[in-house]
Enzyme design. Structure first.
Site, PDB file in Angstrom:
ATOM      1  N   GLU A 147     110.357  -5.248 -85.284  1.00 50.36           N
ATOM      2  CA  GLU A 147     109.144  -4.484 -85.576  1.00 50.36           C
ATOM      3  C   GLU A 147     109.423  -3.001 -85.654  1.00 50.36           C
ATOM      4  OE1 GLU A 147     105.302  -3.094 -86.085  1.00 50.36           O
ATOM      5  OE2 GLU A 147     106.514  -2.377 -84.436  1.00 50.36           O
ATOM      6  N   HIS A 176     106.852  -3.714 -78.941  1.00 52.77           N
ATOM      7  CA  HIS A 176     106.236  -3.356 -80.229  1.00 52.77           C
ATOM      8  C   HIS A 176     106.883  -2.030 -80.668  1.00 52.77           C
ATOM      9  CE1 HIS A 176     101.984  -3.171 -82.321  1.00 52.77           C
ATOM     10  NE2 HIS A 176     102.958  -3.153 -83.187  1.00 52.77           N
ATOM     11  N   HIS A 216     103.402  -5.500 -74.770  1.00 48.48           N
ATOM     12  CA  HIS A 216     102.135  -6.240 -74.728  1.00 48.48           C
ATOM     13  C   HIS A 216     102.270  -7.549 -73.940  1.00 48.48           C
ATOM     14  CE1 HIS A 216     100.525  -3.587 -77.797  1.00 48.48           C
ATOM     15  NE2 HIS A 216     101.394  -3.989 -78.695  1.00 48.48           N
ATOM     16  N   ASN A 218      99.881   1.090 -80.581  1.00 44.53           N
ATOM     17  CA  ASN A 218     100.729   0.547 -81.630  1.00 44.53           C
ATOM     18  C   ASN A 218     102.096   1.228 -81.626  1.00 44.53           C
ATOM     19  OD1 ASN A 218     101.845   0.420 -84.484  1.00 44.53           O
ATOM     20  ND2 ASN A 218     100.139  -1.000 -84.631  1.00 44.53           N
ATOM     21  N   ASN A 263      98.776   3.702 -86.694  1.00 46.39           N
ATOM     22  CA  ASN A 263      99.970   2.875 -86.703  1.00 46.39           C
ATOM     23  C   ASN A 263     101.193   3.753 -86.479  1.00 46.39           C
ATOM     24  OD1 ASN A 263     102.038   0.854 -87.653  1.00 46.39           O
ATOM     25  ND2 ASN A 263     100.198  -0.345 -87.919  1.00 46.39           N
ATOM     26  N   ASP A 269     103.528   1.038 -92.285  1.00 52.70           N
ATOM     27  CA  ASP A 269     103.636   0.659 -90.881  1.00 52.70           C
ATOM     28  C   ASP A 269     104.329   1.803 -90.159  1.00 52.70           C
ATOM     29  OD1 ASP A 269     103.835  -0.796 -88.485  1.00 52.70           O
ATOM     30  OD2 ASP A 269     103.811  -2.665 -89.571  1.00 52.70           O
ATOM     31  N   ASN A 270     105.490   1.575 -89.659  1.00 56.02           N
ATOM     32  CA  ASN A 270     106.143   2.613 -88.848  1.00 56.02           C
ATOM     33  C   ASN A 270     106.824   3.685 -89.712  1.00 56.02           C
ATOM     34  OD1 ASN A 270     106.900   3.790 -86.528  1.00 56.02           O
ATOM     35  ND2 ASN A 270     108.653   2.475 -86.171  1.00 56.02           N
TER      36      ASN A 270
HETATM   37  C1  LIG Z   1     109.009   4.062 -85.377  1.00 56.57           C
HETATM   38  O1  LIG Z   1     108.243   4.909 -84.604  1.00 56.57           O
HETATM   39  C2  LIG Z   1     108.880   5.461 -83.479  1.00 56.57           C
HETATM   40  C3  LIG Z   1     107.917   6.295 -82.799  1.00 56.57           C
HETATM   41  O2  LIG Z   1     107.535   7.312 -83.640  1.00 56.57           O
HETATM   42  C4  LIG Z   1     110.085   6.293 -83.920  1.00 56.57           C
HETATM   43  O3  LIG Z   1     110.710   6.845 -82.799  1.00 56.57           O
HETATM   44  C5  LIG Z   1     111.009   5.388 -84.678  1.00 56.57           C
HETATM   45  O4  LIG Z   1     112.058   6.128 -85.190  1.00 56.57           O
HETATM   46  C6  LIG Z   1     110.283   4.728 -85.814  1.00 56.57           C
HETATM   47  N1  LIG Z   1     111.188   3.800 -86.417  1.00 56.57           N
HETATM   48  C7  LIG Z   1     111.249   3.592 -87.712  1.00 56.57           C
HETATM   49  C8  LIG Z   1     112.316   2.698 -88.171  1.00 56.57           C
HETATM   50  O5  LIG Z   1     110.487   4.081 -88.506  1.00 56.57           O
END
Ligand SMILES: *[C@@H]1O[C@H](CO)[C@@H](O)[C@H](O)[C@H]1NC(C)=O
Ligand SMILES: *[C@@H]1O[C@H](CO)[C@@H](O)[C@H](O)[C@H]1NC(C)=O
Length: 356
Positions: free
Chosen positions: A53, A114, A134, A168, A224, A269-270
């Site tokens: 994730e 998560h 979670h 999230n 998110n 998403d991320n």
């Molecule tokens: C996802 O979010 C986290 C928190 O911001 C961050 O540290 C991480 O680098 C992100 N990972 C990706 C692959 O986007």
């Protein structure tokens, strides 16, 4: 009540419902299909079959992946196996991600990781990993110290707070402080569903440090992914169902002011930031419905997007990769390190690509 009035009221209610449903379809991109964009030199990581994730990469090329997320409505291929944090060294080319040990006393059996975020203490170089956990669908931030020699995450503390009700993603900004997005305003599962159906924009970003916890941004439909700019002056945060990437200026007192909102036509998403160029990388869902209603005959796809020059008047948004699920399903994050791209997914596999 007169028949005419009743008919009018029923008509209005139906119109309202119709509008809400169309709005929902638009927000979840229920009718969206994928136009494939291919990349050469990609391969799936071996042995990783329960999602990745979130991914975060240290400046030295050590990548941390959260795996095994169980989330209401989302399929899991390993429902009985607890979640884990995997470590992958992007320098050695082996592409073997192996689990980190969790220190004794931490309840590894209910671990359900998560979003994750790394923080390096400038004073002594200690590395902390913050994990949104979670267990039994609760929302807890776990803070670990990474001990590389022992291949271990030493659990330091669990943070629970009523403002951190449905977290999230997080961005760690100190050994004990972070920003967090909530994806829902409500904690109760049924109320979350109602909130989603009605399209309420009641979530946002919370700042947490021991002794100071507050909302620093509001008005999101569903908060998110988040990331911090390389100069650490800006916070980038996704509002999933409004399809926006939001830029905030961060102040000394940790408050945030909105700078701009960039429309990206997918469910982001991320987020991650290229340590060399400052470009924002993200993966997301061409169609959210397919993620929540898993059908092996009609798979959820993955899209990887790069946003360049976010602070200029004309940010460039490029779809770098798009697949209909035949290769990789439910993409949720993308990270780059020295010409390498790692793509993570909510419940499927993880992919590595050599970009140059
Ligand atoms: C996802 O979010 C986290 C928190 O911001 C961050 O540290 C991480 O680098 C992100 N990972 C990706 C692959 O986007
Ligand atoms: C998905 O994409 C692959 C490769 O691009 C293609 O061969 C396949 O027919 C597509 N499947 C569907 C269901 O569209």
């Amino acid at each position: 009540m007169g028949t005419l009035l009743k008919t009018t009221i029923v008509g209005l209610l139906l119109a309202l419902l119709g509008e809400r449903i169309m709005n929902l379809c638009h927000r979840a991109r229920i009718f969206a299909e994928v136009n494939p964009v291919e990349l050469p030199n990609c391969q799936l990581l071996k042995g990783l079959e329960s999602g990745s994730e979130d991914i975060d990469v240290l400046p030295n090329g050590l990548a941390f992946l959260s795996t095994g997320l169980k989330f209401p409505g989302v399929v899991s291929f390993t429902p009985d196996k607890p979640g884990e944090i995997l470590l992958l060294d992007l320098n050695d080319g082996s592409l073997n991600a192996s689990p980190l040990r969790l220190s004794e006393g931490f309840d590894a059996a209910s671990f359900n990781p998560h979003g994750i975020s790394l923080y390096t203490d400038e004073k002594d170089g200690s590395v902390y990993l913050f994990v949104v956990n979670h267990p039994q669908l609760q929302s807890i931030i776990e803070i670990f110290k990474f001990e590389q020699e022992e291949n271990t995450l030493v659990h330091l503390k669990s943070v629970r707070h009523k403002l951190l009700n449905s977290v999230n993603d997080i961005v760690a900004v100190g050994p004990e402080s972070f920003y967090a997005t909530n994806d829902y305003y409500f904690s109760n599962l049924n109320m979350k569903f109602v909130e989603f159906l009605l399209g309420l924009s009641w979530t946002g970003i919370v700042y947490y440090s021991p002794g100071d916890v507050r909302h620093v941004a509001t008005g999101f439909y569903s908060g998110n992914g988040m990331a911090i700019s390389n100069d650490r002056k800006y916070i980038y945060a996704v509002d999933l169902t409004s399809h926006t990437l939001n830029v905030f200026e961060k102040h000394k007192d940790w408050s945030l002011t909105p700078v701009k909102s960039v429309k990206v036509n997918m469910l982001l998403d991320n987020l991650s930031v290229d340590p060399d160029t400052g470009d924002i990388w993200t993966a997301g869902h061409p169609n959210l419905f397919k993620v929540f209603v898993y059908n092996p005959e009609d798979l959820p796809g993955s899209e990887v997007v790069r946003v360049q020059n976010i602070h200029s008047d004309n940010p460039i948004v490029t779809t770098v990769y798009a697949n209909n699920g035949s290769v990789i399903q439910g993409g949720s994050c993308a990270s780059v390190y020295k010409g390498q791209l790692l793509v993570g997914t909510v419940f499927h596999r993880a992919m590595h690509c050599q970009l140059e």
